[in-house]
Scaffold this motif. Structure first.
Motif, PDB file in Angstrom:
ATOM      1  N   ILE A 102     -48.896  -9.773   3.337  1.00 48.91           N
ATOM      2  CA  ILE A 102     -50.061 -10.667   3.425  1.00 48.91           C
ATOM      3  C   ILE A 102     -49.707 -12.053   2.901  1.00 48.91           C
ATOM      4  O   ILE A 102     -50.008 -13.065   3.536  1.00 48.91           O
ATOM      5  CB  ILE A 102     -51.261 -10.074   2.667  1.00 48.91           C
ATOM      6  CG1 ILE A 102     -51.736  -8.788   3.354  1.00 48.91           C
ATOM      7  CG2 ILE A 102     -52.397 -11.092   2.550  1.00 48.91           C
ATOM      8  CD1 ILE A 102     -52.752  -8.004   2.560  1.00 48.91           C
ATOM      9  N   GLU A 103     -49.065 -12.102   1.749  1.00 52.24           N
ATOM     10  CA  GLU A 103     -48.687 -13.389   1.166  1.00 52.24           C
ATOM     11  C   GLU A 103     -47.729 -14.149   2.084  1.00 52.24           C
ATOM     12  O   GLU A 103     -47.884 -15.354   2.286  1.00 52.24           O
ATOM     13  CB  GLU A 103     -48.058 -13.179  -0.210  1.00 52.24           C
ATOM     14  CG  GLU A 103     -49.058 -12.730  -1.251  1.00 52.24           C
ATOM     15  CD  GLU A 103     -48.421 -12.358  -2.574  1.00 52.24           C
ATOM     16  OE1 GLU A 103     -47.250 -11.899  -2.594  1.00 52.24           O
ATOM     17  OE2 GLU A 103     -49.106 -12.523  -3.602  1.00 52.24           O
ATOM     18  N   GLN A 104     -46.758 -13.448   2.646  1.00 51.78           N
ATOM     19  CA  GLN A 104     -45.780 -14.096   3.526  1.00 51.78           C
ATOM     20  C   GLN A 104     -46.447 -14.638   4.784  1.00 51.78           C
ATOM     21  O   GLN A 104     -46.154 -15.755   5.218  1.00 51.78           O
ATOM     22  CB  GLN A 104     -44.662 -13.105   3.891  1.00 51.78           C
ATOM     23  CG  GLN A 104     -43.443 -13.750   4.459  1.00 51.78           C
ATOM     24  CD  GLN A 104     -42.757 -14.678   3.453  1.00 51.78           C
ATOM     25  OE1 GLN A 104     -42.771 -14.461   2.248  1.00 51.78           O
ATOM     26  NE2 GLN A 104     -42.166 -15.744   3.947  1.00 51.78           N
ATOM     27  N   ILE A 105     -47.344 -13.872   5.365  1.00 51.64           N
ATOM     28  CA  ILE A 105     -48.068 -14.332   6.556  1.00 51.64           C
ATOM     29  C   ILE A 105     -48.868 -15.594   6.223  1.00 51.64           C
ATOM     30  O   ILE A 105     -48.845 -16.565   6.971  1.00 51.64           O
ATOM     31  CB  ILE A 105     -48.975 -13.216   7.110  1.00 51.64           C
ATOM     32  CG1 ILE A 105     -48.123 -12.104   7.719  1.00 51.64           C
ATOM     33  CG2 ILE A 105     -49.965 -13.775   8.137  1.00 51.64           C
ATOM     34  CD1 ILE A 105     -48.887 -10.828   8.024  1.00 51.64           C
ATOM     35  N   CYS A 106     -49.559 -15.564   5.095  1.00 50.97           N
ATOM     36  CA  CYS A 106     -50.376 -16.727   4.714  1.00 50.97           C
ATOM     37  C   CYS A 106     -49.521 -17.952   4.420  1.00 50.97           C
ATOM     38  O   CYS A 106     -49.886 -19.074   4.773  1.00 50.97           O
ATOM     39  CB  CYS A 106     -51.258 -16.381   3.519  1.00 50.97           C
ATOM     40  SG  CYS A 106     -52.581 -15.224   3.926  1.00 50.97           S
ATOM     41  N   LEU A 107     -48.389 -17.761   3.791  1.00 50.02           N
ATOM     42  CA  LEU A 107     -47.500 -18.885   3.479  1.00 50.02           C
ATOM     43  C   LEU A 107     -46.859 -19.487   4.726  1.00 50.02           C
ATOM     44  O   LEU A 107     -46.639 -20.690   4.788  1.00 50.02           O
ATOM     45  CB  LEU A 107     -46.400 -18.444   2.519  1.00 50.02           C
ATOM     46  CG  LEU A 107     -46.798 -18.265   1.061  1.00 50.02           C
ATOM     47  CD1 LEU A 107     -45.657 -17.615   0.276  1.00 50.02           C
ATOM     48  CD2 LEU A 107     -47.169 -19.596   0.432  1.00 50.02           C
ATOM     49  N   ASN A 108     -46.565 -18.655   5.715  1.00 53.37           N
ATOM     50  CA  ASN A 108     -45.784 -19.114   6.873  1.00 53.37           C
ATOM     51  C   ASN A 108     -46.585 -19.302   8.149  1.00 53.37           C
ATOM     52  O   ASN A 108     -46.031 -19.749   9.141  1.00 53.37           O
ATOM     53  CB  ASN A 108     -44.653 -18.122   7.160  1.00 53.37           C
ATOM     54  CG  ASN A 108     -43.612 -18.151   6.070  1.00 53.37           C
ATOM     55  OD1 ASN A 108     -43.360 -19.181   5.466  1.00 53.37           O
ATOM     56  ND2 ASN A 108     -43.028 -17.008   5.794  1.00 53.37           N
ATOM     57  N   GLN A 109     -47.850 -18.979   8.142  1.00 57.37           N
ATOM     58  CA  GLN A 109     -48.607 -19.051   9.398  1.00 57.37           C
ATOM     59  C   GLN A 109     -48.957 -20.485   9.745  1.00 57.37           C
ATOM     60  O   GLN A 109     -49.189 -21.314   8.886  1.00 57.37           O
ATOM     61  CB  GLN A 109     -49.859 -18.169   9.320  1.00 57.37           C
ATOM     62  CG  GLN A 109     -50.825 -18.510   8.202  1.00 57.37           C
ATOM     63  CD  GLN A 109     -51.852 -19.554   8.573  1.00 57.37           C
ATOM     64  OE1 GLN A 109     -52.026 -19.870   9.736  1.00 57.37           O
ATOM     65  NE2 GLN A 109     -52.524 -20.097   7.603  1.00 57.37           N
ATOM     66  N   ASN A 110     -48.957 -20.763  11.044  1.00 59.19           N
ATOM     67  CA  ASN A 110     -49.332 -22.082  11.548  1.00 59.19           C
ATOM     68  C   ASN A 110     -50.787 -22.116  11.988  1.00 59.19           C
ATOM     69  O   ASN A 110     -51.337 -23.189  12.195  1.00 59.19           O
ATOM     70  CB  ASN A 110     -48.432 -22.473  12.724  1.00 59.19           C
ATOM     71  CG  ASN A 110     -47.007 -22.705  12.277  1.00 59.19           C
ATOM     72  OD1 ASN A 110     -46.783 -23.228  11.196  1.00 59.19           O
ATOM     73  ND2 ASN A 110     -46.055 -22.298  13.089  1.00 59.19           N
ATOM     74  N   ALA A 111     -51.388 -20.962  12.169  1.00 57.32           N
ATOM     75  CA  ALA A 111     -52.792 -20.903  12.583  1.00 57.32           C
ATOM     76  C   ALA A 111     -53.686 -21.159  11.377  1.00 57.32           C
ATOM     77  O   ALA A 111     -53.341 -20.813  10.255  1.00 57.32           O
ATOM     78  CB  ALA A 111     -53.105 -19.534  13.175  1.00 57.32           C
TER      79      ALA A 111
END
Length: 153
Positions: A86-95
């Motif tokens: 979850i943290e990685q998705i939030c840190l790296n997401q462009n949306a």
């Protein structure tokens, strides 16, 4: 809450999560699937009727977050598996928005991030097909917008 066209869609690999995503969006809608977003493993208790699960007696809140069914994982174990994703998705997401199609335990693991407390997260009811909305504030910070909202349609 609506899923916007620019939402990043993230799913558990479980068929029920994938089918829910298909029903709401479409089977062709792009999504990312992460193996670490499976529901908590209840080991040898997975798939048996609730009435067949042995009574382990009353557990304190502290014991409950650490309780591990035979050959399964504890809520703490689940959080250690889910929260980095979850943290990685939030840190790296462009949306601007990320929509997760996941299990109740995974949602509680996300709530544990927001609350900074595993016990508080386990006290939240998460119904099937409900919506929980968290706001990512940057770093490792989240706020809770709402929990367990059901459609009235």
């Amino acid at each position: 809450t609506q899923i916007s066209s620019d939402s990043l869609i993230v799913c558990s690999p479980a068929k029920r999560c994938q089918k829910t995503c298909d029903a709401i969006l479409s089977a062709n809608h792009p999504r990312e699937t992460y193996d670490n977003l499976w529901e908590q493993s209840f080991g040898i208790w997975d798939g048996i009727a609730f009435s067949e699960v042995p009574d382990v007696g009353a557990l304190t809140d502290e014991a409950l977050v650490d309780f591990k069914p035979p050959d399964g994982e504890s809520f703490i174990d689940l959080c250690k598996r889910v929260q980095p994703v979850i943290e990685q998705i939030c840190l790296n997401q462009n949306a601007e928005k990320v929509t997760f199609f996941v299990h109740a335990g995974v949602i509680r693991a996300a709530l544990a991030l927001a609350f900074g407390n595993h016990i508080a997260a386990l006290k939240c009811e998460i119904d099937t097909l409900s919506i929980t909305n968290l706001r990512y504030l940057g770093g490792q910070s989240f706020s809770v917008v709402f929990v367990n909202k059901r459609s009235v349609a």
